[in-house]
Write a protein that holds these residues in place. Structure first.
Motif, PDB file in Angstrom:
ATOM      1  N   THR A 146      51.595  41.922  44.404  1.00 43.95           N
ATOM      2  CA  THR A 146      51.488  43.377  44.270  1.00 43.95           C
ATOM      3  C   THR A 146      50.913  43.799  42.872  1.00 43.95           C
ATOM      4  O   THR A 146      49.905  44.565  42.710  1.00 43.95           O
ATOM      5  CB  THR A 146      52.727  44.233  44.558  1.00 43.95           C
ATOM      6  N   ALA A 147      51.383  42.992  41.890  1.00 45.59           N
ATOM      7  CA  ALA A 147      51.108  43.546  40.453  1.00 45.59           C
ATOM      8  C   ALA A 147      49.537  43.272  40.194  1.00 45.59           C
ATOM      9  O   ALA A 147      48.839  43.992  39.667  1.00 45.59           O
ATOM     10  CB  ALA A 147      51.712  42.706  39.609  1.00 45.59           C
ATOM     11  N   THR A 148      49.007  42.251  40.891  1.00 45.97           N
ATOM     12  CA  THR A 148      47.613  41.908  40.658  1.00 45.97           C
ATOM     13  C   THR A 148      46.674  42.878  41.072  1.00 45.97           C
ATOM     14  O   THR A 148      45.704  43.428  40.675  1.00 45.97           O
ATOM     15  CB  THR A 148      46.981  40.583  41.000  1.00 45.97           C
ATOM     16  N   LYS A 149      46.986  43.414  42.246  1.00 44.42           N
ATOM     17  CA  LYS A 149      46.362  44.631  42.820  1.00 44.42           C
ATOM     18  C   LYS A 149      46.366  45.884  42.186  1.00 44.42           C
ATOM     19  O   LYS A 149      45.423  46.510  41.923  1.00 44.42           O
ATOM     20  CB  LYS A 149      46.749  44.707  44.263  1.00 44.42           C
ATOM     21  N   LEU A 150      47.571  46.069  41.729  1.00 43.20           N
ATOM     22  CA  LEU A 150      47.879  47.230  40.889  1.00 43.20           C
ATOM     23  C   LEU A 150      47.124  47.126  39.551  1.00 43.20           C
ATOM     24  O   LEU A 150      46.428  48.103  39.297  1.00 43.20           O
ATOM     25  CB  LEU A 150      49.313  47.474  40.454  1.00 43.20           C
ATOM     26  N   ALA A 151      47.122  46.016  39.015  1.00 46.49           N
ATOM     27  CA  ALA A 151      46.392  45.993  37.743  1.00 46.49           C
ATOM     28  C   ALA A 151      44.809  46.127  37.879  1.00 46.49           C
ATOM     29  O   ALA A 151      44.132  46.981  37.156  1.00 46.49           O
ATOM     30  CB  ALA A 151      46.535  44.498  37.161  1.00 46.49           C
ATOM     31  N   SER A 152      44.274  45.622  39.024  1.00 43.34           N
ATOM     32  CA  SER A 152      42.656  45.736  39.255  1.00 43.34           C
ATOM     33  C   SER A 152      42.617  47.306  39.567  1.00 43.34           C
ATOM     34  O   SER A 152      41.535  47.864  39.200  1.00 43.34           O
ATOM     35  CB  SER A 152      42.328  44.866  40.137  1.00 43.34           C
TER      36      SER A 152
END
Lengths: 494, 362, 181
Positions: A146-152
């Motif tokens: 989830t964090a990777t999606k949120l960061a992008s």
């Protein structure tokens, strides 16, 4: 707010959801052993930070990662690490390094598990990092961190967070059960995710065949009174819950080919992921368990089970009353995209939303299929939600024509399996395309490696030449100096 | 919340012994198979067959039997020569559809060896030289029909005078004539007056002799209220069968609608400009092979365009070429040539009608 | 028949033949096929292992040899049948089996140095055609796995046989595969 289906194809499939959905959620007691795959379904693994024999508590970090596509893994029960080895797992390739933990029956909790005092006090960047540390991954079926999606989403300035509660695939109903029983958690998680992603609004999308879930989420939203959190009811058409198709239905934009949803200003998360975020915020609990549908004609009592990650599937099936009849396939996921597993010893992963124990009643159509020549009927192209031409793709795939495959969009395929489903010639199209994508990927990797080797070889040749020339020049200048005092008579013809 | 099923009670045997098959997804299919599609098509031809037999005698049944037997034999032989397993191909019904379409297209009085020749050529030259089912660029039935038409023009244009023109004839007379024709007897001797040109043929000859259309239509042996004598009923029945196929989603609307549009729009305009010689849309729609071509022949997916947009172009092209041949060409009905010509254009149409892929610029 | 017409026809045909002949002759002499670009295109199909199994010192020299007709297309075992087929298609020739004289195709491999045995003699460094070995005199060497082509050229110079070939790591299993939820 009602959104229309905006992809031109798709199909209404037999849902097979009533049975499991009508039963209350079963809370599975901690199993005696968990098998934690370090690849939780994305194809990338975390690295173990524990050793065999080490004692762990509930919530102890057992594998960490810096890779954006892998997620951290935590121990879901207290006990001893008894093995770290490659085992069969519900992942691509069928095997993954797994950490096996034997439970000691206690409920010792790791010190790191502490409720987040005030999520609103954290900066969005801190929030993203904390979610990454907590190993929060998409529970909708892909298991992407989830964090990777949120960061992008933050980097690309996304404006809309879509919470995916469409759950379009046959058999699966764990999201439906969760929305009916824990709508407040989902809404709370939605607010945290919205803040972390930096989007203006959040839309929760639910298919119109789940009236109870729609009612529960509507009530939860009303209690909150937040104008930027809305509900969208989408038609129950497969594959409505596919990320790109749902984004188009809800936000009216298309995700560019080869791009990320955030390129279209949207970020998509599953409703169950939002509930997990709420669990993390209120109890400080990293991702330790998930709700999973255990269903199919091959289990006695289909139901939704909340189980620790890593629970062997045999334990899940036992919790659903055990096997019934003659189970032929054990499918992680639904009947359209699920992965058939070789045995029930594999552990539950974050990506696994359903365990479908299929008998001949469920998959007889596929078992009896005989592949016939393509008659170009075009049913596949009619069903394709992406607008591909599967029959032409098939020809290119059989010929391994890489340029044609790329041009016809083999990578735009979302692997929904509809072309396969409707094909009157019963050609395993989805499988052929998956295979073609893999070969295309390999060929491109080989070509890149060859180009790299060519360049290094050229550079080396040039360096050796330069060195040889320099040596020759040195030699000549030394020789010239040696010859200078007289004796020119032999004539330097060089 | 309830909890049941303590994992400790799981029998160890199930844990270690159970191995499952790991075939790839999807694990279910609709199961609407090629044989089922083909037999639905055959079923949809039944009404047109009944009308045909009622109006023209049992010749169709004779032609059908010889076509089906020849088709199955030719298919089996071709697969044998090509070293392929014949059983699935014979069971899939596609070769029977070819046989049916050809039998419906040829005159019911044709000697049996011509029907057999046409069917054999359809299966061998129309289909197997290209690699069998799914590989043929041309509609096999129309390949067979076109070869017969250019090789045996007299036999291929001699039809029984339909029952609704000459009510004094009995069906048993038609039956005896059909059998005589089937065995190749010289029909001109005993059955003169019982055979004749089709309505479209009569109109063409009449127009060549400088009659006007209203004069020709005034003769009651050519046209009734709806369309050509005899053929109007077959067209209506074929329309009913075609609508059934559309209802069952075996045939989608694009090709039939486009074929009819391509034929009827120009005829409507031409009829409006000069009703003295140009056939009106009703006559066009219910004469000759119009409905059979629109719903059953042009819709053969193998030789048709791929995308919906491509199918509209493909169908419209067939309708338009058929109209051109009917209006100016050397043959009374032009659907066989129209279909074959548009088959040729399919790769071209496909190239320019690729649908837009999700997330890509058009 | 008019004899004049025959004469005219013969003259016209002769003139055409002469003109075209001259044009073709000039073209053959002055418009050379672009040998370099052909070598480039052949080279692009070769696997770039630089292993020398074809008896040429690297892939590009072999490509040049194919282009000027000095070598057949069947000398590249690392490329295997795939490369032969691709070359055959490019050069419009019939594909042929690999010539066993130049070795048999094998699964991709990479060199690996047993650091316990390596004495740091640095003799393998110049042998590597793609500079994929890192090391210096009296320092332990190591192979950059990602860049090693598995050409085996580093094996002969090693005095202690501490280099071995291992199966190459699979090209990433992962490929873009979005899924319906």
């Amino acid at each position: 707010m009602a959104a229309r289906s905006t992809f031109h194809a798709g199909l209404a499939l037999d849902a097979h959801k009533q049975q499991a959905c009508g039963t209350p959620i079963v809370e599975l007691p901690p199993p005696t052993q968990v098998v934690l795959a370090l690849d939780q379904g994305t194809g990338y693994s975390a690295e173990p930070v524990v050793t065999v024999g080490e004692a762990v508590a509930v919530g102890t970090l057992v594998a960490r990662t810096d890779h954006p596509s892998a997620s951290a893994v935590h121990a879901p029960l207290a006990g001893i690490v008894v093995a770290i080895e490659t085992r069969e797992a519900a992942v691509q390739g069928g095997r993954s390094v797994c950490i096996v933990i034997d439970g000691d029956g206690s409920d010792r909790i790791d010190d790191s598990v502490r409720p987040v005092a005030d999520p609103a006090a954290l900066s969005p960047e801190e929030l993203v990092q904390r979610l990454r540390d907590a190993g929060i991954a998409g529970l909708g079926g892909a298991g992407f961190p989830t964090a990777t999606k949120l960061a992008s989403a933050r980097n690309l300035g996304a404006h809309t967070l879509v919470l995916n509660g469409a759950e379009c695939e046959p058999w699966i109903c764990c999201d439906d059960a969760l929305m009916r029983s824990a709508a407040d958690d989902i809404v709370l998680g939605a607010l945290i995710l919205r803040r972390a992603a930096g989007t203006v609004r959040c839309v929760i999308a639910i298919e119109d065949d789940k009236p109870a879930a729609i009612a529960a989420v509507t009530r939860a939203i009303e209690r909150l009174r937040d104008d930027a959190l809305t509900l969208a009811v989408v038609p129950a058409v497969y594959p409505q819950g596919a990320e790109r198709q749902l984004i188009t239905a809800v936000a009216g934009v298309e995700v560019p080919s080869g791009g990320l949803p955030a390129d279209a200003g949207v970020v998509c998360q599953n409703v169950a992921t939002a509930a997990a975020v709420a669990r993390w915020a209120t109890r400080g609990e990293p991702m330790l368990s998930r709700l999973v549908t255990v269903t199919g004609s091959g289990v006695a009592h289909p139901c939704n089970v909340r189980a620790p990650i890593g629970t062997p599937l045999a334990a899940l099936i036992a919790a659903s009353g055990g096997y019934r009849g003659k189970p032929l396939r054990l499918i992680a996921g639904g009947s359209m995209t699920g992965r058939a597993l070789p045995s029930d010893e594999v552990g539950l992963t974050k990506a696994m939303n359903c365990v479908l124990v299929a008998t001949r009643d469920d998959i007889g159509s596929r078992l009896g299929a005989v592949e016939l020549p393509c008659i170009r009927c075009g049913d596949c192209a009619d069903a394709c939600p992406v607008g591909l031409l599967p029959q032409q793709l098939l020809r290119a795939a059989l010929a391994d024509a890489h340029d044609t495959l790329r041009q016809l969009g083999v990578r735009d395929c979302i692997d929904c399996g509809l072309c396969d489903y409707v094909c009157p010639s019963q050609i395993p199209l989805a499988h052929r395309f998956r295979d073609a994508r893999r070969r295309l990927h390999e060929a491109e990797a080989m070509a890149r490696k060859a180009a790299d080797a060519r360049e290094r070889h050229d550079l080396r040749k040039r360096r050796l030449q330069a060195a040889a020339t320099a040596e020759q020049q040195t030699f000549e200048s030394v020789r010239d100096r040696a010859r200078r005092p007289g004796d020119d008579s032999t004539g330097d013809t060089n | 919340m309830i909890a049941h099923g303590d994992p400790a009670t799981i029998p160890q045997a199930t844990r270690t012994d159970m191995r499952f098959d790991t075939s790839p997804a999807p694990h279910v299919i609709a199961g609407y198979t090629v044989p089922r599609v083909m037999f639905q098509v055959l079923f949809a031809l039944v009404p047109a067959g009944i009308a045909h037999v009622a109006l023209f005698g049992p010749g169709l049944l004779l032609q059908l039997s010889v076509a089906c037997v020849t088709a199955l034999l030719a298919e089996a032989a071709a697969l044998r020569w090509r070293d392929r397993d014949a059983a699935p191909a014979l069971k899939d019904g596609s070769v029977l559809v070819t046989a049916f379409l050809l039998a419906f297209s040829i005159p019911p009085l044709l000697p049996w060896w011509l029907g057999a020749l046409g069917t054999a050529l359809a299966v061998l030259l129309g289909k197997h030289v290209f690699g069998g089912l799914g590989q043929n660029p041309f509609n096999p039935a129309m390949v067979g029909y076109a070869i017969l038409l250019v090789s045996f023009p007299a036999e291929m244009t001699r039809w029984p005078v339909p029952m609704d023109v000459e009510s004094t004839r009995t069906w048993s007379e038609l039956a005896r004539m059909s059998i005589a024709g089937f065995y190749g007897a010289d029909l001109t001797a005993r059955w003169d007056g019982y055979t004749g040109a089709t309505a479209l043929d009569s109109i063409r000859n009449g127009l060549d002799l400088r009659y006007t259309l209203p004069e020709l239509l005034g003769r009651d042996d050519i046209a009734g209220t709806l369309g050509a004598r005899g053929f109007a009923w077959i067209n209506l029945a074929a329309l009913a069968g075609g609508l059934y196929l559309m209802l069952r989603r075996i045939v989608r609307w694009h090709i039939p609608v486009a074929v009819l549009g391509g034929l009827l729009v120009p005829s409507f305009i031409a009829h409006g400009l000069d009703s003295g010689i140009a056939l009106g849309p009703a006559l066009q729609a219910f004469s000759g092979a119009t409905m059979l071509a629109a719903f059953f022949i042009a819709t053969d997916p193998v030789s048709a365009a791929t995308s919906d947009r491509g199918r509209l172009w493909y169908g419209a092209g067939i309708g338009l070429i058929a109209w051109i041949i009917r209006t100016w060409g050397g043959y009374p009905d032009g659907f066989a040539f129209a279909v074959l010509l548009m088959n040729l254009a399919v790769p071209f149409i496909d190239r320019y009608t690729v649908p837009r892929i999700y997330g890509r610029q058009p | 028949m008019n004899p004049g017409a025959i004469v005219v026809a013969v003259l016209v045909a002769a003139a055409l033949a002469v003109t075209l002949g001259v044009a073709l002759g000039w073209a053959a002499a002055h418009i050379e096929p672009d040998a370099d670009s052909l070598v480039e295109r052949i080279d692009a199909l070769l696997p770039q292992t630089q292993c020398g199994q074809c008896r040429y010192p690297g892939c590009r020299p072999y490509a040049a040899a194919i282009a000027n007709g000095a070598a057949e297309i069947d000398r590249c075992p690392p490329g295997g049948e795939v490369t032969v087929r691709a070359l055959a298609a490019l050069l419009d020739r019939a594909p042929r089996p690999l010539d066993p004289e130049f070795g048999a195709p094998a699964p991709a491999q990479v060199a690996w140095i047993d650091e316990a045995k390596c004495i740091g003699c640095a003799r393998c460094l110049p042998a590597c055609p793609v500079d994929a070995i890192v090391g210096a005199s009296r320092q332990i060497h190591t192979v950059i796995t990602l860049q090693c082509t598995g050409c085996e050229l580093c094996l002969p110079p090693c005095p202690v046989d501490c280099i071995e070939l291992r199966p190459a790591p699979a090209v990433s299993q992962r490929y873009s595969q979005p899924r319906a939820a």
